[in-house]
Design a protein around this motif. Structure first.
Motif, PDB file in Angstrom:
ATOM      1  N   ASP A 169       0.828  -1.210   0.000  1.00  0.00           N
ATOM      2  CA  ASP A 169       0.000   0.000   0.000  1.00  0.00           C
ATOM      3  C   ASP A 169       0.858   1.252   0.000  1.00  0.00           C
ATOM      4  N   GLY A 170       1.869   1.270   0.876  1.00  0.00           N
ATOM      5  CA  GLY A 170       2.755   2.427   0.938  1.00  0.00           C
ATOM      6  C   GLY A 170       3.654   2.535  -0.278  1.00  0.00           C
ATOM      7  N   LEU A 171       4.167   1.380  -0.737  1.00  0.00           N
ATOM      8  CA  LEU A 171       5.082   1.378  -1.876  1.00  0.00           C
ATOM      9  C   LEU A 171       4.393   1.885  -3.140  1.00  0.00           C
ATOM     10  N   LEU A 172       3.199   1.386  -3.408  1.00  0.00           N
ATOM     11  CA  LEU A 172       2.505   1.748  -4.641  1.00  0.00           C
ATOM     12  C   LEU A 172       1.839   3.119  -4.555  1.00  0.00           C
ATOM     13  N   ALA A 173       1.671   3.616  -3.348  1.00  0.00           N
ATOM     14  CA  ALA A 173       1.106   4.964  -3.197  1.00  0.00           C
ATOM     15  C   ALA A 173       2.165   6.045  -3.337  1.00  0.00           C
ATOM     16  N   ALA A 174       3.450   5.642  -3.421  1.00  0.00           N
ATOM     17  CA  ALA A 174       4.536   6.623  -3.456  1.00  0.00           C
ATOM     18  C   ALA A 174       4.688   7.290  -4.812  1.00  0.00           C
ATOM     19  N   GLN A 175       4.114   6.725  -5.867  1.00  0.00           N
ATOM     20  CA  GLN A 175       4.215   7.318  -7.198  1.00  0.00           C
ATOM     21  C   GLN A 175       3.076   8.329  -7.351  1.00  0.00           C
ATOM     22  N   ARG A 176       3.391   9.586  -7.146  1.00  0.00           N
ATOM     23  CA  ARG A 176       2.372  10.641  -7.134  1.00  0.00           C
ATOM     24  C   ARG A 176       2.762  11.754  -8.098  1.00  0.00           C
ATOM     25  N   PRO A 177       2.428  11.610  -9.363  1.00  0.00           N
ATOM     26  CA  PRO A 177       2.730  12.667 -10.336  1.00  0.00           C
ATOM     27  C   PRO A 177       2.080  13.993  -9.942  1.00  0.00           C
ATOM     28  N   LEU A 178       2.760  15.085 -10.266  1.00  0.00           N
ATOM     29  CA  LEU A 178       2.274  16.422  -9.910  1.00  0.00           C
ATOM     30  C   LEU A 178       1.676  17.168 -11.088  1.00  0.00           C
ATOM     31  N   SER A 179       1.983  16.709 -12.296  1.00  0.00           N
ATOM     32  CA  SER A 179       1.642  17.505 -13.468  1.00  0.00           C
ATOM     33  C   SER A 179       0.382  17.067 -14.192  1.00  0.00           C
ATOM     34  N   GLY A 180      -0.033  15.827 -14.009  1.00  0.00           N
ATOM     35  CA  GLY A 180      -1.127  15.299 -14.811  1.00  0.00           C
ATOM     36  C   GLY A 180      -0.677  14.815 -16.175  1.00  0.00           C
ATOM     37  N   GLN A 181       0.637  14.913 -16.482  1.00  0.00           N
ATOM     38  CA  GLN A 181       1.176  14.445 -17.752  1.00  0.00           C
ATOM     39  C   GLN A 181       1.458  12.940 -17.678  1.00  0.00           C
ATOM     40  N   HIS A 182       1.150  12.235 -18.745  1.00  0.00           N
ATOM     41  CA  HIS A 182       1.229  10.770 -18.758  1.00  0.00           C
ATOM     42  C   HIS A 182       2.632  10.262 -18.381  1.00  0.00           C
ATOM     43  N   ASP A 183       3.681  10.842 -18.952  1.00  0.00           N
ATOM     44  CA  ASP A 183       5.025  10.284 -18.795  1.00  0.00           C
ATOM     45  C   ASP A 183       5.675  10.588 -17.455  1.00  0.00           C
ATOM     46  N   GLU A 184       5.058  11.418 -16.648  1.00  0.00           N
ATOM     47  CA  GLU A 184       5.641  11.668 -15.328  1.00  0.00           C
ATOM     48  C   GLU A 184       5.616  10.398 -14.484  1.00  0.00           C
ATOM     49  N   MET A 185       4.628   9.531 -14.684  1.00  0.00           N
ATOM     50  CA  MET A 185       4.583   8.259 -13.962  1.00  0.00           C
ATOM     51  C   MET A 185       5.801   7.406 -14.313  1.00  0.00           C
ATOM     52  N   LEU A 186       6.185   7.378 -15.578  1.00  0.00           N
ATOM     53  CA  LEU A 186       7.381   6.652 -15.996  1.00  0.00           C
ATOM     54  C   LEU A 186       8.606   7.205 -15.291  1.00  0.00           C
ATOM     55  N   PHE A 187       8.749   8.513 -15.269  1.00  0.00           N
ATOM     56  CA  PHE A 187       9.923   9.166 -14.677  1.00  0.00           C
ATOM     57  C   PHE A 187      10.043   8.828 -13.186  1.00  0.00           C
ATOM     58  N   ILE A 188       8.931   8.935 -12.474  1.00  0.00           N
ATOM     59  CA  ILE A 188       8.943   8.645 -11.036  1.00  0.00           C
ATOM     60  C   ILE A 188       9.229   7.167 -10.780  1.00  0.00           C
ATOM     61  N   THR A 189       8.565   6.300 -11.520  1.00  0.00           N
ATOM     62  CA  THR A 189       8.714   4.858 -11.299  1.00  0.00           C
ATOM     63  C   THR A 189      10.145   4.405 -11.539  1.00  0.00           C
ATOM     64  N   ILE A 190      10.766   4.861 -12.614  1.00  0.00           N
ATOM     65  CA  ILE A 190      12.149   4.464 -12.898  1.00  0.00           C
ATOM     66  C   ILE A 190      13.073   4.900 -11.771  1.00  0.00           C
ATOM     67  N   HIS A 191      12.879   6.093 -11.256  1.00  0.00           N
ATOM     68  CA  HIS A 191      13.753   6.556 -10.184  1.00  0.00           C
ATOM     69  C   HIS A 191      13.469   5.828  -8.872  1.00  0.00           C
ATOM     70  N   HIS A 192      12.214   5.470  -8.621  1.00  0.00           N
ATOM     71  CA  HIS A 192      11.932   4.636  -7.451  1.00  0.00           C
ATOM     72  C   HIS A 192      12.603   3.273  -7.574  1.00  0.00           C
ATOM     73  N   VAL A 193      12.494   2.668  -8.750  1.00  0.00           N
ATOM     74  CA  VAL A 193      13.117   1.362  -8.979  1.00  0.00           C
ATOM     75  C   VAL A 193      14.622   1.458  -8.785  1.00  0.00           C
ATOM     76  N   GLN A 194      15.236   2.500  -9.332  1.00  0.00           N
ATOM     77  CA  GLN A 194      16.686   2.659  -9.186  1.00  0.00           C
ATOM     78  C   GLN A 194      17.067   2.807  -7.711  1.00  0.00           C
ATOM     79  N   GLU A 195      16.290   3.557  -6.947  1.00  0.00           N
ATOM     80  CA  GLU A 195      16.609   3.728  -5.529  1.00  0.00           C
ATOM     81  C   GLU A 195      16.475   2.400  -4.775  1.00  0.00           C
ATOM     82  N   LEU A 196      15.511   1.569  -5.141  1.00  0.00           N
ATOM     83  CA  LEU A 196      15.374   0.256  -4.502  1.00  0.00           C
ATOM     84  C   LEU A 196      16.563  -0.639  -4.834  1.00  0.00           C
ATOM     85  N   TRP A 197      16.997  -0.622  -6.090  1.00  0.00           N
ATOM     86  CA  TRP A 197      18.175  -1.412  -6.455  1.00  0.00           C
ATOM     87  C   TRP A 197      19.430  -0.869  -5.763  1.00  0.00           C
TER      88      TRP A 197
END
Length: 276
Positions: free
Chosen positions: A25-53
């Motif tokens: 619940d907490g992990l998947l709620a952390a991706q919170r785009p601010l702009s409403g633009q479609h690709d911001e989710m990609l940008f946030i997710t990739i950086h979250h994944v990199q931080e986990l690795w």
């Protein structure tokens, strides 16, 4: 005759579920785009994944450093091999981010404010563990004592290469005081005696195969890190060109400047000194 198939658990009112264990619940709620633009989710997710690795990479690297300190190289090799697999995932993540076009990125870039990957404390911790010591890099974290304290400790602690050189000395390989007793808050610099030591280890691999293997594990570690840096630079270049970074850095120019900086310089220099 085989018995009936077991019935999987479906009632989790009083049991721990998969999502509970992983705190999804907490992990998947952390991706919170601010702009409403479609690709911001990609940008946030990739950086979250990199931080986990990066978190797992540091976990394994800390084990490897501790094992080298205790002259227990077999578990160190296992940890370093796992580091290599993790680094492969980090490198390949850039391929996903590279599907973002300049237009896609510029549609939400202003919402990043002054945030930048340059401020990743885990990345900085990784550089310190590898030996890229620079006290200036603590400054972005001065407002967070919970982050600053472990980074200061890592700045002052032996890197994986420092522990490796201490291991060589314990094995009877003569290294000068300026190598073994140096200021650990400063980066290691190329040393002729260390070059000669590694060249001798390579020339006599059968007599000290574990040191030879450790050398190759470190080369693998650095090679993968530099590949990650290169893919990072090319991805940024592809998406934003030579614009200034959001955090005020020089962007691609800065990333290009760090690609050729070595963590373990003697391991590369020794290759030209090895006698056949």
């Amino acid at each position: 005759m085989p018995g009936p198939d077991p019935t999987p658990t479906t009632d989790f009112r009083d049991r721990m579920s998969y999502g509970d264990y992983l705190r999804l619940d907490g992990l998947l709620a952390a991706q919170r785009p601010l702009s409403g633009q479609h690709d911001e989710m990609l940008f946030i997710t990739i950086h979250h994944v990199q931080e986990l690795w990066l978190k797992l990479l540091l976990h394994e690297l800390d084990l490897a450093i501790d094992c080298i300190r205790r002259d227990e190289l077999r578990p160190a090799f296992k940890a370093l091999a796992r580091c290599g697999r993790i680094q492969k995932q980090l490198i390949e993540a850039w391929d996903v981010l590279a599907t973002m076009t300049p237009h896609d990125y510029l549609a939400f870039r202003s919402h990043l404010g002054s945030s930048s990957g340059f401020q990743s404390w885990q990345y900085r911790m990784l550089e310190f563990r590898l030996g890229a010591k620079n006290a200036f890099m603590l400054k972005p974290h001065e407002h967070r004592q919970d982050l600053l304290a472990p980074l200061q400790a890592a700045l002052q602690a032996p890197s994986i290469y420092d522990e490796t050189l201490r291991l060589l000395a314990r094995r009877g390989i003569a290294l000068p005081p300026e190598v073994l007793e140096r200021d650990l808050t400063q980066p290691h610099t190329l040393n002729e005696a260390v070059i000669a030591a590694w060249a001798a280890i390579y020339e006599n691999a059968e007599q000290g195969f574990d040191l030879y293997e450790l050398a190759e594990e470190l080369v693998d570690l650095e090679d993968a890190f530099q590949t990650w840096r290169f893919r990072h630079m090319r991805t940024v270049e592809r998406i934003i060109g030579y614009r200034m970074g959001t955090g005020g850095s020089a962007g691609v120019a800065y990333l290009k400047g760090v690609i050729d900086k070595r963590f373990f310089p003697e391991l590369y220099e020794a290759r030209t000194r090895i006698r056949g």
